[in-house]
Design a protein around this motif. Structure first.
Motif, PDB file in Angstrom:
ATOM      1  N   THR A  58       0.811  -1.213   0.000  1.00 49.46           N
ATOM      2  CA  THR A  58       0.000   0.000   0.000  1.00 49.46           C
ATOM      3  C   THR A  58       0.847   1.266   0.000  1.00 49.46           C
ATOM      4  N   ASN A  59       2.167   1.129   0.140  1.00 51.05           N
ATOM      5  CA  ASN A  59       3.071   2.286   0.051  1.00 51.05           C
ATOM      6  C   ASN A  59       3.920   2.228  -1.219  1.00 51.05           C
ATOM      7  N   MET A  60       3.378   1.561  -2.253  1.00 49.08           N
ATOM      8  CA  MET A  60       4.129   1.386  -3.499  1.00 49.08           C
ATOM      9  C   MET A  60       3.962   2.594  -4.417  1.00 49.08           C
ATOM     10  N   VAL A  61       5.053   2.914  -5.127  1.00 41.26           N
ATOM     11  CA  VAL A  61       5.038   3.950  -6.160  1.00 41.26           C
ATOM     12  C   VAL A  61       5.488   3.316  -7.467  1.00 41.26           C
ATOM     13  N   SER A  62       4.761   3.591  -8.523  1.00 40.14           N
ATOM     14  CA  SER A  62       5.110   3.088  -9.855  1.00 40.14           C
ATOM     15  C   SER A  62       5.424   4.274 -10.760  1.00 40.14           C
ATOM     16  N   VAL A  63       6.580   4.220 -11.408  1.00 36.75           N
ATOM     17  CA  VAL A  63       7.029   5.313 -12.284  1.00 36.75           C
ATOM     18  C   VAL A  63       7.306   4.734 -13.665  1.00 36.75           C
ATOM     19  N   SER A  64       6.824   5.410 -14.683  1.00 38.32           N
ATOM     20  CA  SER A  64       7.044   4.951 -16.060  1.00 38.32           C
ATOM     21  C   SER A  64       7.510   6.107 -16.938  1.00 38.32           C
ATOM     22  N   THR A  65       8.226   5.781 -18.006  1.00 36.21           N
ATOM     23  CA  THR A  65       8.728   6.804 -18.922  1.00 36.21           C
ATOM     24  C   THR A  65       7.684   7.131 -19.984  1.00 36.21           C
ATOM     25  N   ARG A  66       7.693   8.406 -20.411  1.00 34.92           N
ATOM     26  CA  ARG A  66       6.782   8.857 -21.453  1.00 34.92           C
ATOM     27  C   ARG A  66       7.552   9.750 -22.430  1.00 34.92           C
ATOM     28  N   TYR A  67       6.839  10.751 -22.963  1.00 34.21           N
ATOM     29  CA  TYR A  67       7.448  11.732 -23.868  1.00 34.21           C
ATOM     30  C   TYR A  67       7.300  13.122 -23.266  1.00 34.21           C
ATOM     31  N   THR A  68       8.306  13.952 -23.477  1.00 35.43           N
ATOM     32  CA  THR A  68       8.232  15.325 -22.983  1.00 35.43           C
ATOM     33  C   THR A  68       7.185  16.097 -23.787  1.00 35.43           C
ATOM     34  N   SER A  69       6.518  17.018 -23.112  1.00 39.66           N
ATOM     35  CA  SER A  69       5.519  17.858 -23.785  1.00 39.66           C
ATOM     36  C   SER A  69       5.950  19.315 -23.853  1.00 39.66           C
ATOM     37  N   LYS A  70       7.126  19.616 -23.263  1.00 33.27           N
ATOM     38  CA  LYS A  70       7.621  20.997 -23.260  1.00 33.27           C
ATOM     39  C   LYS A  70       9.085  21.013 -23.692  1.00 33.27           C
ATOM     40  N   PRO A  71       9.493  22.042 -24.436  1.00 33.88           N
ATOM     41  CA  PRO A  71      10.935  22.189 -24.731  1.00 33.88           C
ATOM     42  C   PRO A  71      11.679  22.598 -23.462  1.00 33.88           C
ATOM     43  N   TRP A  72      12.989  22.302 -23.447  1.00 32.31           N
ATOM     44  CA  TRP A  72      13.767  22.601 -22.232  1.00 32.31           C
ATOM     45  C   TRP A  72      15.222  22.875 -22.612  1.00 32.31           C
ATOM     46  N   GLN A  73      15.656  24.120 -22.314  1.00 32.96           N
ATOM     47  CA  GLN A  73      17.052  24.526 -22.516  1.00 32.96           C
ATOM     48  C   GLN A  73      17.563  24.150 -23.918  1.00 32.96           C
ATOM     49  N   GLY A  74      16.778  24.500 -24.908  1.00 31.12           N
ATOM     50  CA  GLY A  74      17.173  24.266 -26.288  1.00 31.12           C
ATOM     51  C   GLY A  74      16.814  22.891 -26.826  1.00 31.12           C
ATOM     52  N   LEU A  75      16.363  22.011 -25.963  1.00 27.63           N
ATOM     53  CA  LEU A  75      15.954  20.670 -26.400  1.00 27.63           C
ATOM     54  C   LEU A  75      14.474  20.698 -26.787  1.00 27.63           C
TER      55      LEU A  75
END
Length: 425
Positions: A58-75
């Protein structure tokens, strides 16, 4: 001190006033019965929802990768994010709240053994995965993935019960080799799964899955458990720190929530507990209201009873009966009636809920099959029982209320003189 004559007199009074006694007893029994049924219904709902969390921390965290939706520092935006091994290694160092952590690589495969085959999923995991997802292996059924399997990239596999049943029938799978894709894996364990679902995965070492399916680099999903994060505010603060940490390592905007998916089981569990606390409070209000209605009914009937018997009390006093003996007679009658019917209400309430619980247990123990697959069991209502102490306490409460309801008007009635009681009543 009471003797047989006293109880015989009480029984005679009860027989002369059958309707009054029945109404008193029914008020008591109904109040106890409804309180027990309502509380059992609340417990059944709570137990049913909790049962669905049985295989997840019940204290579990699940993290998954996606795609960025904002530009960042020239990227540019729309960049794909992929976790690295260093992310996994540094988690516990940089976040003291994290207890267990595991990465997961999922792949669809066909497992074969001799002429048998099974199409399902394999998951490459770390040893901590068993603690996070409550993967239990009973004694005599092998073991789970360990650190040596990860380090040496051993070709070992832990099967689900359904996989073992299909591939090996009645044979012992431990130590045998199954083909998974194009490689042979040795079976080191069979974990427990009550439903024997076809969707339950097989587990292989994370390092092996990374080599086979991710070209030896990166992964897209990680899970971990948290300690000391007990409130929504603490959870939000941890998520903000975690996103900032990931953003710094993977070069994306920390406010870009689309870059990584973050799901905290603790938030869902706290929301559920808050909802269940509200439902339980509501049930207690209704139950206490029902019990109070029973108490009021008993009180009114006892008031009428004492008023009707005021003349009788006057005659008793005139022939030499002591006020204390008259008072004890009324109290004893009240105790006998409320205790007897309170016990009946308690037995009926507990009996009904136990019968329902037994019937539901039989129904839930029989898995439902559809097209050869076992449907996963999702429980909403389960084991609707009540703590015996609560049932007994409620019964004692209404007995005490009945005693008090008879005591005070009886005490007032016996203070009237015998002449006045016989003249006015």
């Amino acid at each position: 001190m009471f003797d047989f004559d006293n109880f015989r007199e009480i029984w005679s009074t009860i027989r002369r006033n059958k309707l009054r006694t029945f109404l008193t007893g029914f008020s008591v029994a109904w109040g106890i019965f409804m309180l027990i049924v309502l509380l059992c219904a609340g417990n059944g709902l709570h137990n049913g929802i909790m049962y669905n969390f049985r295989n997840l921390a019940t204290n579990m965290v699940s993290v998954s990768t996606r795609y960025t939706s904002k530009p960042w520092q020239g990227l540019p935006a729309e960049r794909s994010i992929s976790f690295r091994q260093a992310d996994l290694d540094d988690l516990k160092r940089d976040f003291r709240e994290i207890e267990y952590r595991s990465a997961t690589i999922t792949h669809a495969d066909t497992l074969t053994y001799d002429n048998e085959y099974f199409t399902g999923q394999t998951e490459g995991v770390l040893p901590d995965h068993a603690h996070i997802n409550y993967v239990n292996i009973a004694a005599g059924h092998g073991r789970f993935i360990n650190a040596i399997d990860i380090r040496d990239r051993r070709k070992v596999i832990v099967l689900s019960p359904r996989m073992a049943e299909v591939l090996f029938r009645e044979a012992d799978p431990l130590g045998e080799y199954v083909r998974c894709g194009n490689l042979m894996f040795q079976v080191i364990g069979v974990y427990e799964d009550d439903n024997k679902s076809n969707n339950a995965p097989a587990y292989i070492p994370f390092s092996v899955a990374q080599q086979l399916y991710n070209h030896g680099y990166g992964f897209g999903s990680l899970t971990f458990t948290l300690q000391g994060v007990n409130t929504e505010e603490e959870s939000d603060a941890f998520e903000a720190r975690f996103r900032t940490w990931m953003a710094r390592r993977h070069q994306f905007d920390p406010t870009d929530e689309n870059a990584i998916g973050f799901w905290n089981m603790g938030n869902e569990f706290r929301l559920f507990n808050t909802m269940m606390d509200g439902i339980t409070f509501f049930i207690w209000i209704i139950g206490i209201g029902t019990l109070t209605a029973g108490i009021v009914g008993v009180s009114n009937i006892m008031l009428i009873t004492v008023k009707e018997r005021t003349k009788e009390f006057g005659i008793r006093k005139a022939i030499g009966a002591k006020p204390s003996s008259i008072l004890s007679l009324v109290i004893t009658e009240s105790i006998l009636v409320t205790a007897l019917f309170g016990y009946i209400g308690m037995i009926l309430g507990i009996g009904l809920t136990e019968l329902i619980s037994y019937g539901m247990g039989i129904a839930q123990s029989a898995p439902t099959a559809q097209d050869g697959d076992v449907i996963p069991e999702i429980s909403i209502f389960r084991d609707p029982t009540i703590d015996l102490g609560i049932a007994v306490s409620a019964t004692l409460l209404i007995v005490i209320a009945g005693v008090l309801a008879g005591y005070f008007p009886a005490r007032k009635a016996i203070k009237i003189t015998a002449i006045e009681a016989m003249r006015d009543h």
